[in-house]
Write an enzyme that holds these catalytic residues in place. Structure first.
Site, PDB file in Angstrom:
ATOM      1  N   HIS A 142       0.816  -1.207   0.000  1.00 28.65           N
ATOM      2  CA  HIS A 142       0.000   0.000   0.000  1.00 28.65           C
ATOM      3  C   HIS A 142       0.852   1.260   0.000  1.00 28.65           C
ATOM      4  CE1 HIS A 142      -3.254   2.663   1.962  1.00 28.65           C
ATOM      5  NE2 HIS A 142      -3.526   2.524   0.681  1.00 28.65           N
ATOM      6  N   LYS A 156       0.874  -4.341  13.011  1.00 24.54           N
ATOM      7  CA  LYS A 156       1.495  -5.211  14.020  1.00 24.54           C
ATOM      8  C   LYS A 156       1.784  -4.518  15.347  1.00 24.54           C
ATOM      9  CE  LYS A 156       3.973  -7.505  10.204  1.00 24.54           C
ATOM     10  NZ  LYS A 156       3.774  -6.476   9.182  1.00 24.54           N
ATOM     11  N   LYS A 170       1.520 -13.380  19.380  1.00 24.68           N
ATOM     12  CA  LYS A 170       0.505 -12.564  20.054  1.00 24.68           C
ATOM     13  C   LYS A 170      -0.907 -13.053  19.753  1.00 24.68           C
ATOM     14  CE  LYS A 170       3.564  -8.574  20.232  1.00 24.68           C
ATOM     15  NZ  LYS A 170       4.751  -9.400  19.922  1.00 24.68           N
ATOM     16  N   LEU A 175      14.198  -9.172  15.359  1.00 23.73           N
ATOM     17  CA  LEU A 175      15.171  -8.139  15.710  1.00 23.73           C
ATOM     18  C   LEU A 175      15.337  -7.131  14.581  1.00 23.73           C
ATOM     19  CD1 LEU A 175      17.849 -10.515  17.231  1.00 23.73           C
ATOM     20  CD2 LEU A 175      16.535  -8.819  18.508  1.00 23.73           C
ATOM     21  N   THR A 195       9.095  -1.055  29.589  1.00 21.31           N
ATOM     22  CA  THR A 195       7.769  -0.912  30.194  1.00 21.31           C
ATOM     23  C   THR A 195       7.669  -1.637  31.535  1.00 21.31           C
ATOM     24  OG1 THR A 195       6.990  -2.774  28.857  1.00 21.31           O
ATOM     25  CG2 THR A 195       6.615  -0.562  27.992  1.00 21.31           C
TER      26      THR A 195
END
Length: 609
Positions: A318, A371, A413, A452, A475
């Protein structure tokens, strides 16, 4: 003289070498003729025709094989062997033609002239190389040269030293270190092995070292870290030896071929060796279409596929800029591959179907997806449109255009997803496995963790934070992730796809999970700094993030193992009709983003039961 020759262009150098070679042919023929003058009656005309014909064949062969222009100050055994064989072959062919054309013929003359010419041609090159090297060495004052320590006295170190001696630069190997006690005192390429790595600080001080080069391809991460820590303390840059094959063929240049130690070296990810015959059988002569071809994984799949001689690669994406970049990168080494850049959105089914019918791909690698977990938490509608609708459109177009195979890139995920990104990828898995049940095309998905250096990975973020002087933000210090290099993941995707035949969900072996805080520490080490100089801070878990990722649920126990790195999971499937009903409901619902997200996550998690 040397300086003047170096300033000539390629054609001028080629003409000079051909002139020198002609002298070699003539000299060798005349000396061979005089040597046998009293023993055989050989007309001077025969000698003249033989020499002229042999030289013409030599010029033709060396031009076809580009052998003359390959010979320079970097040339090695392979280059000289090729030139030697071309010289012999030229004499042999000329001798054979002369045997047909003349009544008189001498095997002894022909053999002596052939060998003499070949030796003279090689000798002139070696003489030139010797003169150049000696001239260069006298030109470089030792004080101006960069002092380098070589770490590794094994096969890698020996290969490196052989290449180093053929490649004069303002670099001087002052010492070699190796932990093997039996190698201490050895002399490799004129440089002594002083001892083990404990001597590194002492050697750096004694020899005023500027750089260290690691020539141990299989060095473990702990040793790499120790070397980096010691060198960082003395402000010495650390590099690693290039690929052995590059050094062997003479592609190593001390000032331009140096490779920085990277994060994959510190994580201990060894290069995966796969059955290239299977990969070639999967790709060669076929038309390959890659969606998301401008992204990190899509572009690397394009590079990997290019190595196996496909007929055509359709680069679909795209973003026009990313497609432009990968298209022009691949064109530089296109060979016989036809690259077709296509700007299209996977959300536009009619456009996809038109492209598929026009290009007629044999295999589709579906890498197009959103993602980024926190971003998709804030934009669930876009995640739904791109990851679910987009995958559904590609899968339908594959079926409609009768494409042989579709390989979808999934993610860890998708396992028990608490976030919209993982949930949409789980639904995408259901789409391809469901479509496989009703289509003549073969569908599969390949599930793996983080890569990576990809655009959405933490590595570029850490690099930017280091460049700004820190701090590095993690985090949660407990957070772990699976990591794999982009080339490794891309090649395994292609390899897994070659096994596909019945809607499998392949799981890539990601090794051991890595703590993100440990990754941050390694990145600081690679940058030449210490943790005292660059701080690491905890910033708090972002929306949708998990502390730990999984590749399989307890119910998705591995069905079988195809390879050391590839497994087939017993992943739950669903009839395509049920998935289409769900997609249709969401597509026409007027729910806000929060409700849409809840529905997708709920559907994805229910599907695993």
């Amino acid at each position: 003289m040397v300086d003047q020759v170096q300033k000539l262009n390629k054609m001028q150098k080629l003409m000079i070498w051909h002139a020198v070679d002609l002298v070699s042919f003539v000299t060798s023929s005349v000396l061979s003729y005089l040597f046998f003058l009293s023993l055989i009656h050989l007309p001077a005309t025969y000698v003249f025709i033989y020499t002229l014909l042999a030289f013409a064949i030599y010029v033709l062969l060396s031009s076809i094989l580009n052998s003359s222009t390959k010979i320079n100050r970097y040339s090695g055994m392979i280059d000289y062997t090729l030139l030697f064989l071309i010289s012999l072959l030229s004499g042999a062919v000329s001798g054979g033609l002369s045997l047909i054309a003349f009544d008189t013929f001498s095997y002894r003359f022909t053999v002596l002239a052939m060998i003499g010419t070949a030796l003279m041609i090689i000798s002139t090159r070696l003489l030139w190389q010797t003169i150049y090297l000696s001239k260069y060495k006298t030109r470089n004052n030792d004080d101006e040269m960069k002092h380098v320590i070589l770490i590794g006295a094994g096969d890698g170190g020996s290969i490196f030293m052989n290449s180093y001696r053929r490649n004069p630069n303002k670099v001087k190997i002052v010492a070699i270190l190796d932990d093997d006690p039996y190698k201490k005192g050895l002399n490799i390429g004129g440089v002594k092995v002083l001892g083990d790595l404990s001597l590194l600080p002492q050697v750096i001080e004694t020899y005023d070292v500027h750089e260290a080069i690691v020539a141990i391809p299989s060095l473990d991460p702990v040793s790499y870290e120790e070397i980096l820590k010691l060198c960082n303390q003395h402000k010495v840059d650390v590099y690693k030896m290039p690929k052995v094959e590059d050094v062997l063929i003479g592609n190593y240049r001390p000032n331009t071929s140096k490779q920085k130690v990277n994060i994959s070296d510190l994580l201990g990810r060894q290069e995966v060796l796969l059955d290239e015959t299977r990969l070639r059988n999967e790709i060669e002569g076929k038309t390959i279409l890659i969606t998301g071809a401008g992204g990190s994984i899509g572009s690397e799949i394009s590079r990997q596929v290019s190595q196996f001689n496909p007929k055509k690669i359709v680069l679909l994406g795209h973003g026009e800029n990313s497609i432009y970049l990968i298209y022009h990168e691949l064109l530089k080494n296109a060979g016989m591959v036809n690259y077709v850049p296509v700007i299209a959105d996977v959300q536009d089914y009619s456009r996809l179907l038109s492209v598929f019918k026009e290009e007629k791909p044999d295999i589709v690698y579906h890498a197009a997806a959103h993602k980024h977990v926190p971003l998709m938490e804030s934009n669930p509608v876009e995640a739904f449109k791109n990851n679910i609708i987009g995958t559904y459109n590609v899968a339908k177009a594959v079926n409609q255009a009768r494409v042989g195979k579709m390989v979808m890139i999934s993610t860890d995920k998708a396992v028990r997803p608490p976030n919209v990104m993982g949930a949409t990828k789980r639904v995408a898995e259901l789409i391809v496995t469901g479509m496989n049940q009703i289509s003549d095309s073969v569908y599969c998905a390949v599930r793996f963790g983080n890569v990576l250096g990809s655009r959405g990975s933490v590595i570029p973020v850490f690099e930017k934070q280091i460049a700004q002087g820190g701090p590095l933000t993690v985090t949660d210090f407990r957070m772990t992730r699976y990591f794999m290099t982009i080339p490794e993941a891309s090649r395994l995707v292609i390899y897994a796809g070659a096994y596909a035949h019945n809607g499998e969900v392949f799981i890539l072996d990601m090794g051991e999970p890595v703590k993100i805080v440990d990754l941050a520490k390694k990145m600081i080490l690679l940058s030449g700094h210490t943790e005292n100089e660059i701080e690491i801070k905890e910033s708090g878990i972002r929306p949708g993030e998990k502390l730990y990722e999984e590749l399989l649920t307890s119910s998705e126990l591995v069905d079988n193992q195809l390879d050391d790195k590839i497994f087939v999971g017993k992943v739950a499937t669903m009839p395509l009709e049920e998935i289409e009903v769900f997609i249709e409901e969401l597509h026409h619902s007027e729910d806000d983003g929060r409700k849409l997200k809840e529905k997708i996550i709920s559907f994805a998690n229910q599907s695993a039961n």
